[in-house]
Write a protein that holds these residues in place. Structure first.
Motif, mmCIF file in Angstrom:
data_model
loop_
_atom_site.group_PDB
_atom_site.id
_atom_site.type_symbol
_atom_site.label_atom_id
_atom_site.label_comp_id
_atom_site.label_asym_id
_atom_site.label_seq_id
_atom_site.Cartn_x
_atom_site.Cartn_y
_atom_site.Cartn_z
ATOM 1 N N GLY A 69 0.748 -1.153 -0.089
ATOM 2 C CA GLY A 69 0.042 -0.041 0.084
ATOM 3 C C GLY A 69 0.762 1.296 -0.114
ATOM 4 O O GLY A 69 0.305 2.380 -0.636
ATOM 5 N N GLN A 70 1.949 1.227 1.029
ATOM 6 C CA GLN A 70 2.792 2.660 0.816
ATOM 7 C C GLN A 70 3.477 2.613 -0.472
ATOM 8 O O GLN A 70 3.719 3.880 -0.834
ATOM 9 N N ARG A 71 3.668 1.842 -0.980
ATOM 10 C CA ARG A 71 4.493 2.041 -2.453
ATOM 11 C C ARG A 71 3.498 2.582 -3.478
ATOM 12 O O ARG A 71 3.695 3.301 -4.185
ATOM 13 N N ILE A 72 2.196 1.908 -3.513
ATOM 14 C CA ILE A 72 1.096 2.554 -4.279
ATOM 15 C C ILE A 72 0.907 4.128 -3.817
ATOM 16 O O ILE A 72 0.730 4.920 -4.683
ATOM 17 N N ALA A 73 0.962 4.229 -2.716
ATOM 18 C CA ALA A 73 0.644 5.648 -2.213
ATOM 19 C C ALA A 73 1.602 6.537 -2.721
ATOM 20 O O ALA A 73 1.387 7.790 -3.113
ATOM 21 N N ARG A 74 2.959 6.094 -2.665
ATOM 22 C CA ARG A 74 3.825 6.988 -3.376
ATOM 23 C C ARG A 74 3.851 7.330 -4.861
ATOM 24 O O ARG A 74 3.943 8.323 -5.219
ATOM 25 N N ALA A 75 3.354 6.284 -5.407
ATOM 26 C CA ALA A 75 2.944 6.327 -6.821
ATOM 27 C C ALA A 75 1.765 7.338 -7.438
ATOM 28 O O ALA A 75 1.828 8.087 -8.115
ATOM 29 N N VAL A 76 0.859 7.216 -6.305
ATOM 30 C CA VAL A 76 -0.336 8.182 -6.330
ATOM 31 C C VAL A 76 0.182 9.634 -6.234
ATOM 32 O O VAL A 76 -0.411 10.605 -6.809
ATOM 33 N N GLY A 77 1.129 9.779 -5.180
ATOM 34 C CA GLY A 77 1.682 11.456 -5.066
ATOM 35 C C GLY A 77 0.659 12.174 -4.815
ATOM 36 O O GLY A 77 -0.401 11.973 -3.946
ATOM 37 N N ASN A 78 0.804 13.452 -5.485
ATOM 38 C CA ASN A 78 -0.233 14.537 -5.433
ATOM 39 C C ASN A 78 -1.803 14.241 -6.040
ATOM 40 O O ASN A 78 -2.650 15.074 -5.985
ATOM 41 N N ASP A 79 -1.988 13.039 -6.612
ATOM 42 C CA ASP A 79 -3.335 12.880 -7.072
ATOM 43 C C ASP A 79 -4.254 12.897 -5.986
ATOM 44 O O ASP A 79 -5.519 12.998 -6.177
ATOM 45 N N LEU A 80 -3.940 12.592 -4.776
ATOM 46 C CA LEU A 80 -4.668 12.725 -3.730
ATOM 47 C C LEU A 80 -3.985 13.498 -2.532
ATOM 48 O O LEU A 80 -3.493 13.066 -1.499
ATOM 49 N N PRO A 81 -4.369 14.805 -2.476
ATOM 50 C CA PRO A 81 -3.696 15.724 -1.831
ATOM 51 C C PRO A 81 -3.902 15.408 -0.234
ATOM 52 O O PRO A 81 -5.396 15.405 -0.105
ATOM 53 N N GLY A 82 -3.124 15.705 0.563
ATOM 54 C CA GLY A 82 -3.312 15.746 1.916
ATOM 55 C C GLY A 82 -3.792 14.265 2.383
ATOM 56 O O GLY A 82 -4.204 14.326 3.631
ATOM 57 N N ALA A 83 -3.511 13.300 1.750
ATOM 58 C CA ALA A 83 -3.895 12.168 2.256
ATOM 59 C C ALA A 83 -3.133 11.480 3.331
ATOM 60 O O ALA A 83 -1.831 11.870 3.470
ATOM 61 N N GLN A 84 -3.950 10.975 4.443
ATOM 62 C CA GLN A 84 -3.264 10.536 5.654
ATOM 63 C C GLN A 84 -3.349 8.933 5.369
ATOM 64 O O GLN A 84 -4.418 8.266 6.104
ATOM 65 N N TYR A 202 -1.212 3.023 -11.333
ATOM 66 C CA TYR A 202 -0.562 3.205 -10.196
ATOM 67 C C TYR A 202 0.343 1.889 -9.861
ATOM 68 O O TYR A 202 1.549 2.121 -9.321
ATOM 69 N N ALA A 203 0.015 0.954 -10.171
ATOM 70 C CA ALA A 203 0.825 -0.279 -9.715
ATOM 71 C C ALA A 203 2.111 -0.271 -10.742
ATOM 72 O O ALA A 203 2.804 -0.680 -10.237
ATOM 73 N N ALA A 204 1.873 0.103 -11.939
ATOM 74 C CA ALA A 204 2.866 0.126 -12.838
ATOM 75 C C ALA A 204 4.076 1.106 -12.496
ATOM 76 O O ALA A 204 5.309 0.840 -12.402
ATOM 77 N N ARG A 205 3.599 2.299 -11.880
ATOM 78 C CA ARG A 205 4.358 3.442 -11.691
ATOM 79 C C ARG A 205 4.957 3.137 -10.327
ATOM 80 O O ARG A 205 6.077 3.554 -10.088
ATOM 81 N N ALA A 206 4.496 2.237 -9.319
ATOM 82 C CA ALA A 206 4.980 1.640 -8.251
ATOM 83 C C ALA A 206 6.078 0.546 -8.271
ATOM 84 O O ALA A 206 6.626 -0.058 -7.478
ATOM 85 N N GLY A 207 6.216 0.115 -9.482
ATOM 86 C CA GLY A 207 7.022 -0.941 -9.940
ATOM 87 C C GLY A 207 6.507 -2.499 -9.743
ATOM 88 O O GLY A 207 7.315 -3.228 -9.789
ATOM 89 N N TYR A 208 5.102 -2.389 -9.804
ATOM 90 C CA TYR A 208 4.443 -3.736 -9.885
ATOM 91 C C TYR A 208 3.937 -4.037 -11.210
ATOM 92 O O TYR A 208 3.501 -3.242 -12.051
#
Length: 268
Positions: A69-84, A202-208
């Motif tokens: 999940g954290q790798r996907i979150a890094r790939a999402v980046g600013n697509d979801l601003p302020g995500a906790q 998102y998976a591809a960006r994260a290297g999956y």
């Protein structure tokens, strides 16, 4: 006139509201809810889920979901601003997962048993987060508001012209059915397809490996055996794309997705 005004005002607000542009697909959608309102609704929904569902204490499962999940979150980046970001595993045989505005992600143990590889899990988590970054929930809320308002306008005009309560009820029932079959369900299927695309991006960006989405859905088909026996009517009334179409669409995306994956693998 008073009734017309009460219905027209929310419709006008919906139209005036700015369009939202999907950060991955570029599709524009109309939403009336603010991101802050969505996060509040998401937090409440997550509190309800954690109250009703058993949270897994299995350290290996929780570590796996958080890591992917954290790798996907890094790939999402600013697509979801302020995500906790918060990744939670729930004890259930459901082959399911969800993501909520604000970054709350839940995965059921039933899905983890089916998603044998991290690549498969990544495409599922990416898909669920795609729904959130696309603001599909807020879009559906806006559509419901507009459809309801238009229905009220039509009912008001019909009541003025005919004045027959029975015909008015028939109109309301017919209108609701037409909106559901003619627009809401097809659009829901389109949103699912959009989330499929976002998930593999998102998976591809994260290297999956994005091709894992295909193997996952092939296993879903084998487990559910839903495609072969699904009637035309059932497909029409489904909020999700037919399994075989989903797999075909994912296969068609791969020439574009695999280079993204290969590039991500080269990054340190």
């Amino acid at each position: 006139m008073k009734r017309f005004t009460l219905v027209f005002v929310p419709l006008a607000v919906a139209v005036i509201a700015g369009c939202y542009t999907n950060p991955v697909t570029g599709r524009k959608s109309l939403v009336t809810a603010t991101p802050e309102e969505e996060v509040k609704l998401g937090a409440q929904a997550f509190a309800d889920v954690t109250k009703d569902e058993k949270v897994s204490t299995d350290p290996a499962l929780n570590e796996r979901v958080r890591r992917v999940g954290q790798r996907i979150a890094r790939a999402v980046g600013n697509d979801l601003p302020g995500a906790q970001w918060e990744f939670t595993v729930f004890e259930s045989d459901q082959v399911n997962a969800f993501a909520l505005p604000g970054g709350k992600v839940g995965v059921y143990t039933g899905l983890l048993r089916l998603a044998a590889t991290d690549d498969e899990l990544a495409t599922v988590i990416g898909h669920e987060i795609g729904h959130v970054t696309a603001r599909h929930g807020a879009e559906r809320m806006t559509e419901a508001q507009i459809a309801g308002g238009l229905g009220e306008l039509g009912a008001s005009a019909l009541q003025t012209k005919i004045g027959d309560p029975k015909q008015l009820e028939l109109y309301k029932a017919a209108y609701g059915g037409l909106v559901t079959v003619g627009y809401t369900l097809p659009h829901s299927r389109a949103q699912e397809s959009e989330a499929d695309r976002m998930g593999v991006v998102y998976a591809a960006r994260a290297g999956y490996d994005p091709r894992a989405a295909i193997t996952f859905w092939e296993k879903m088909v084998a487990q559910q055996k839903s495609s072969a026996g699904q009637s035309i009517v059932a497909k029409l009334l489904s909020s999700h794309p037919a399994d075989e179409k989903r797999i075909t669409d994912l296969q068609a995306m791969m020439p574009e997705m695999v280079p993204i994956y290969n590039e991500a693998k080269l990054r340190p």
